[in-house]
Design an enzyme around this catalytic site. Structure first.
Site, PDB file in Angstrom:
ATOM      1  N   ASP A   8       0.854  -1.191   0.000  1.00  0.00           N
ATOM      2  CA  ASP A   8       0.000   0.000   0.000  1.00  0.00           C
ATOM      3  C   ASP A   8       0.890   1.241   0.000  1.00  0.00           C
ATOM      4  OD1 ASP A   8      -1.897   1.914   0.363  1.00  0.00           O
ATOM      5  OD2 ASP A   8      -2.634   1.199   2.284  1.00  0.00           O
ATOM      6  N   ASP A 103      -3.792   2.632  -5.156  1.00  0.00           N
ATOM      7  CA  ASP A 103      -2.527   2.613  -4.407  1.00  0.00           C
ATOM      8  C   ASP A 103      -2.319   1.331  -3.601  1.00  0.00           C
ATOM      9  OD1 ASP A 103      -4.401   3.115  -2.417  1.00  0.00           O
ATOM     10  OD2 ASP A 103      -3.020   4.342  -1.254  1.00  0.00           O
ATOM     11  N   GLU A 104      -3.085   0.285  -3.914  1.00  0.00           N
ATOM     12  CA  GLU A 104      -2.929  -0.976  -3.180  1.00  0.00           C
ATOM     13  C   GLU A 104      -2.843  -2.155  -4.147  1.00  0.00           C
ATOM     14  OE1 GLU A 104      -5.703  -0.923   0.639  1.00  0.00           O
ATOM     15  OE2 GLU A 104      -6.618  -0.009  -1.123  1.00  0.00           O
TER      16      GLU A 104
HETATM   17 MG   LIG Z   1      -2.463   4.121   0.710  1.00  0.00          MG
END
Ligand SMILES: [Mg+2]
Length: 210
Positions: A8, A103-104
């Protein structure tokens, strides 16, 4: 036992902006939503000031001026491009991966033959930082859910930040051996189904076209 990691990106939108403007390092930064209305990303320094996610910007005008918070409009083209770069570095490192959000990314570490997983993940984290400029946290667990929990712990606690297994990797409880009970059979006709629908969905009978 299956092993998953969740990688992440830390404070993703802010981190993207910092790659292209190093003056934003070490100072409070927030990124605003499309119409510049609300805070959608905060640097750690902005979080420490108590600025909440989703906070309307007009409510924190005074703090922004007092604390010299850098305020940026969002640039989703940039974030999408940076996301692609991070995801491709991660995907190249493991046999299987699954992009979970901008974002993961879940990494399937099952068939990864490495002698020291902790060290391997540290190297992967530095590689992403070096090649893209984006800092990431990685949580590991026997399920995707636990990997996500581990990631959250890694972000929040300095004690866990150095460990690859912040959450004890316990087996999930065994499923019961007995098969699930079937519901009792009901005579099925279109008419009975219609009656059911009328009873359960249309509470007021006059709404139903007879
Ligand atoms: Mg994040």
């Amino acid at each position: 036992m299956p092993t998953y990691a969740l990688a992440d990106c830390n404070n993703f939108y802010v981190s993207c902006e910092r790659v292209f403007d190093p003056r934003l390092e070490g100072v409070p930064v927030v990124v605003l939503s499309n119409n510049d209305g609300c805070v959608v990303a905060r640097s750690n320094e902005a979080k420490a000031l108590g600025i909440a996610m989703g906070e309307p910007v007009f409510k924190i005008r005074q703090m922004i001026e007092r604390e010299r918070v850098r305020v940026l409009s969002s640039n989703y083209v940039l974030y999408g491009d940076m996301s692609n770069r991070v995801m491709s570095v991660l995907a190249d490192a493991v046999p299987a991966s699954e992009v979970y959000s901008i974002d993961e990314c879940f990494l399937d570490l099952d068939n990864l033959a490495v002698p020291d997983l902790t060290e391997w993940l540290r190297v992967l984290r530095s590689r992403v930082r070096q090649w893209t400029g984006i800092p990431i946290s990685i949580g590991v667990g026997p399920t995707k859910t636990l990997a996500k929990v581990a990631n959250r712990l890694a972000k929040k606690s300095p004690r866990h930040r150095r460990r690859a297994w912040p959450v004890p990797a316990t087996e999930p409880p065994a499923r019961e051996a007995t098969p699930p009970q079937r519901l009792p059979q009901q005579p099925y006709t279109p008419a009975s189904r219609l009656e059911n629908a009328k009873r359960h969905i249309w509470k007021t009978p006059w709404d139903w076209p007879d």
